[in-house]
Every structure is written in C-alpha cells, then in structure tokens.
Enzyme design. Structure first.
Site, short mmCIF file in Angstrom:
data_model
loop_
_atom_site.label_atom_id
_atom_site.label_comp_id
_atom_site.label_asym_id
_atom_site.label_seq_id
_atom_site.Cartn_x
_atom_site.Cartn_y
_atom_site.Cartn_z
N ILE A 169 -8.25 -14.02 -6.93
CA ILE A 169 -7.87 -12.79 -6.22
C ILE A 169 -6.46 -12.88 -5.66
O ILE A 169 -5.91 -11.89 -5.17
CB ILE A 169 -8.88 -12.36 -5.14
CG1 ILE A 169 -8.89 -13.33 -3.98
CG2 ILE A 169 -10.28 -12.20 -5.70
CD1 ILE A 169 -9.45 -12.67 -2.72
N SER B 28 0.80 -1.23 0.00
CA SER B 28 0.00 0.00 0.00
C SER B 28 0.84 1.28 0.00
O SER B 28 0.50 2.22 -0.73
CB SER B 28 -0.98 0.00 1.18
OG SER B 28 -1.92 -1.03 0.99
N GLY C 114 -13.03 -13.36 4.67
CA GLY C 114 -13.32 -11.94 4.55
C GLY C 114 -13.37 -11.47 3.11
O GLY C 114 -14.26 -10.70 2.72
N THR D 244 -5.84 -3.23 7.99
CA THR D 244 -5.69 -4.60 7.50
C THR D 244 -5.63 -5.58 8.66
O THR D 244 -5.82 -5.20 9.83
CB THR D 244 -4.49 -4.72 6.52
OG1 THR D 244 -4.53 -6.00 5.91
CG2 THR D 244 -3.15 -4.52 7.23
N ASP E 96 -13.02 -2.78 -0.55
CA ASP E 96 -12.65 -4.06 -1.18
C ASP E 96 -13.67 -4.52 -2.23
O ASP E 96 -13.30 -5.12 -3.24
CB ASP E 96 -12.50 -5.16 -0.12
CG ASP E 96 -11.20 -5.04 0.64
OD1 ASP E 96 -10.25 -4.44 0.11
OD2 ASP E 96 -11.13 -5.55 1.78
N LYS F 243 -9.57 -5.44 11.05
CA LYS F 243 -10.71 -4.99 10.22
C LYS F 243 -12.05 -5.01 10.97
O LYS F 243 -12.97 -4.30 10.61
CB LYS F 243 -10.81 -5.84 8.95
CG LYS F 243 -9.72 -5.53 7.93
CD LYS F 243 -9.91 -6.34 6.67
CE LYS F 243 -9.00 -5.87 5.56
NZ LYS F 243 -9.35 -6.45 4.26
P1 ATR Z 1 -9.36 -13.57 3.85
O1 ATR Z 1 -9.86 -12.60 4.87
O2 ATR Z 1 -8.17 -13.08 3.09
O3 ATR Z 1 -10.44 -14.07 2.95
P2 ATR Z 1 -9.52 -15.88 5.55
O4 ATR Z 1 -10.71 -15.30 6.19
O5 ATR Z 1 -8.47 -16.48 6.43
O6 ATR Z 1 -8.76 -14.80 4.67
O7 ATR Z 1 -9.98 -16.96 4.46
C1 ATR Z 1 -9.12 -17.83 3.82
C2 ATR Z 1 -9.93 -18.75 2.90
O8 ATR Z 1 -9.03 -19.70 2.30
C3 ATR Z 1 -10.98 -19.56 3.62
O9 ATR Z 1 -12.06 -19.79 2.75
C4 ATR Z 1 -10.22 -20.85 3.93
O10 ATR Z 1 -11.04 -21.99 4.14
P3 ATR Z 1 -11.55 -22.35 5.63
O11 ATR Z 1 -12.72 -21.43 5.87
O12 ATR Z 1 -11.95 -23.77 5.53
O13 ATR Z 1 -10.40 -22.09 6.55
C5 ATR Z 1 -9.45 -21.01 2.66
N1 ATR Z 1 -8.29 -21.90 2.87
C6 ATR Z 1 -7.12 -21.59 3.48
N2 ATR Z 1 -6.29 -22.66 3.48
C7 ATR Z 1 -6.97 -23.69 2.88
C8 ATR Z 1 -6.68 -25.05 2.58
N3 ATR Z 1 -5.49 -25.60 2.90
N4 ATR Z 1 -7.62 -25.79 1.94
C9 ATR Z 1 -8.82 -25.26 1.60
N5 ATR Z 1 -9.15 -23.97 1.87
C10 ATR Z 1 -8.25 -23.20 2.49
#
Ligand code: ATR
Length: 278
Positions: free
Chosen positions: A220, A17, A136, A62, A102, A66
């Site tokens: 993303i 940023s 999120g 961040t 966002d 948040k």
């Molecule tokens: P953000 O705010 O950036 O979206 P987050 O809230 O931590 O970050 O979300 C991460 C996403 O990636 C979630 O959908 C997570 O799935 P879970 O809700 O089951 O945790 C997904 N994710 C992260 N690691 C994963 C993995 N090894 N396999 C499948 N999904 C994963």
C-alpha cells in the site's frame, strides 16, 4: 452556489487529495471546490462547525483526526465503526455522517490491479492472506478482505500485542514478526500495510523465498511507486499491485458520496498525480 469540500488534518503539506478532486471537478464540470484545512488538534470541533455552517457537502479527514473527529459528528456508519476511524464525512440536510472509504479504496485497487476491473474476481488470491502491519491502514485492509471473502488471514507486526489484538477482533491468526518469512509458505496474497519501504523510512526486510510464485503481492506504499518489495516480487514472477490506486479509489468513493458522480480512475489521472508537486 459552489459546493465546498476539502480535507482536515495536521500537517497537510504533502496531500495529493486536492489534485485528485480538482481534476475530477474539472473533468465532470461539477460546481465545487476542494480545499485544505490545516487543523491543529485543538481546532477540530471549530472546523467541523465552520464546515457545517458553510453548508459543505462534506470533507475528508486525515492524520491525526480520524478518531477525534467522531465526537463532533451526528452518526458514524457501520464501515467506519468496524474500521474504527473516519476518513470521509458527508453533510446532508444538516446531518454529518462519518464513513470510511479506505476499505473500498483498498479492495477496488487490488481487484483492478489483479484483474483490470474494480469488480473483478480475486477469490483465488483470498484463500491464504498474509498481512504485514497492525495500524490504521491494516484495519481497513482486514475489513475489505473479510467483506471480499478472504478465508485465512495471518497478521504479523513488529509490536506483537497490536497484531494479537487485531487478530482477536477480526478472527485472524497472528504470528511473531520474526516468523514472517516462513509464514509466506502457501500464501496466495501478501500485503504490506506497514510504512516500511516508504521513502525516508527503513526498508522492509523480507525474504520471499517461501512465497509461491503464483501468489499476488500488494504494497500500500506508493512513494516510491515500485517499492523494493514489489520489485523483488515482480522479478520472481509474482503479480504485483502498487499503492497509488488505494489513494485514488478512496477519493473516488468520497467524490461519489458528495457529488453523486462516480468519477473514473484512469492512467491519465495516475500520471497527473505522479507529476512532481511544485
Ligand atoms: P497507518 O495508520 O498508516 O497504518 P500506523 O498506525 O502508524 O500508520 O502504522 C504503521 C505500521 O507500520 C505499524 O504496523 C508499525 O508497526 P508498530 O505497530 O510496531 O509500530 C509499522 N512500522 C513502522 N515503522 C516500523 C519499523 N521500523 N519496523 C517495523 N514496523 C514498522
């Protein structure tokens, strides 16, 4: 007096940023600065007070603040309320308002990637959307897609309870994670909002066979810029959109809210942001 803006979060080591905002501050000759405020969770109240006392125009928020920042603000706008998180605060006449750019960043990037214009028509991609994830970023994507007129949105996530809760809240459909390959049949847009495929994260294991070749694919994740998902999709003829623009466009909107100038997102800016950080 130089206008103060910046970012609060913890940790902040790899944030792009400051590069984005400093680039525009220079380009548009705005008398402002954008600083990083590394803020441990116990210090959120203090930093918000400090930024108000210093008459900052606002700041970005961040991970992991948040949600936590909300209780120290005066108002939360509708977009941030729907997304359930604040990523941008505007301070005007002593009033601190929480918003979230966002969703704007998501849809501006998607429109630009598919049509070349941030207000381009993407309605044909919005008929049948499949969204991977339930975090999120997924919430911002759903709000943006709904506002843009998305009809059917199918959600799938490793933790199915999170997908189900989101589906209920936003009137979407949720399906089990192990049925994601089949769900691509008839999709017009596939969006990955999980962290899978990001550098230092596990790969996204997805079979695109059922996805129509005229469907659009949006990831993303922006590190790497071309994820395995996008590479595979592009090779079979799908239009693809990478995730860097979401970062740039959410910043564009924040910049406009603070400084009253809508800065341009250009290929030159993209190249500047992608240069290795020292
Ligand atoms: P953000 O705010 O950036 O979206 P987050 O809230 O931590 O970050 O979300 C991460 C996403 O990636 C979630 O959908 C997570 O799935 P879970 O809700 O089951 O945790 C997904 N994710 C992260 N690691 C994963 C993995 N090894 N396999 C499948 N999904 C994963």
């Amino acid at each position: 007096m130089t206008t103060l803006t910046g970012l609060i979060g913890y940790p902040l080591d790899h944030s792009l940023s400051p590069r984005i905002h400093s680039y525009w501050i220079k380009q548009y000759s705005v008398d402002a600065e954008y600083k990083l405020f590394t803020t441990p969770p116990a210090r959120v109240r203090q930093i918000v007070k400090r930024l108000r006392d210093k008459s900052a125009a606002g700041f970005n928020v961040t991970i992991p603040h948040k949600l936590a920042v909300m209780e120290y603000l005066d108002t939360i706008d509708t977009t941030a309320t729907r997304i359930g998180a604040v990523n941008t605060v505007i301070i005007k006449d002593g009033i601190a308002t929480g918003t979230n750019t966002d969703a704007y960043g998501f849809i501006a990037n998607l429109r630009e990637g598919l049509t070349g214009r941030i207000d381009g028509d993407i309605s044909s991609a919005l008929t049948n959307v499949v969204l991977l994830g339930a975090g999120g970023a997924t919430r911002a994507a759903i709000v943006a897609l709904r506002d843009a007129g998305a009809k059917t949105i199918t959600l799938t996530n490793r933790s199915s309870d999170k997908a189900q809760a989101l589906a209920e809240e936003f009137s979407c459909t949720s399906i089990p994670w192990d049925e994601k390959n089949a769900a691509l049949h008839g999709a017009t847009l596939l969006v990955n909002t999980t962290s899978l495929g990001m550098q230092h994260q596990p790969p996204l294991d997805l079979d695109l066979s059922a996805l129509p070749t005229n469907a659009a694919v949006h990831d993303i994740v922006y590190a790497p810029l071309e994820t395995e998902l996008l590479k595979t999709a592009r090779a079979r003829g799908n239009k693809t959109v990478d995730g860097l623009g979401m970062l740039l466009y959410q910043a564009q909107k924040a910049f406009e809210l603070w400084h009253g100038v809508l800065p341009e997102v250009t290929p030159k800016l993209r190249a500047h942001i992608l240069e290795p950080q020292e």
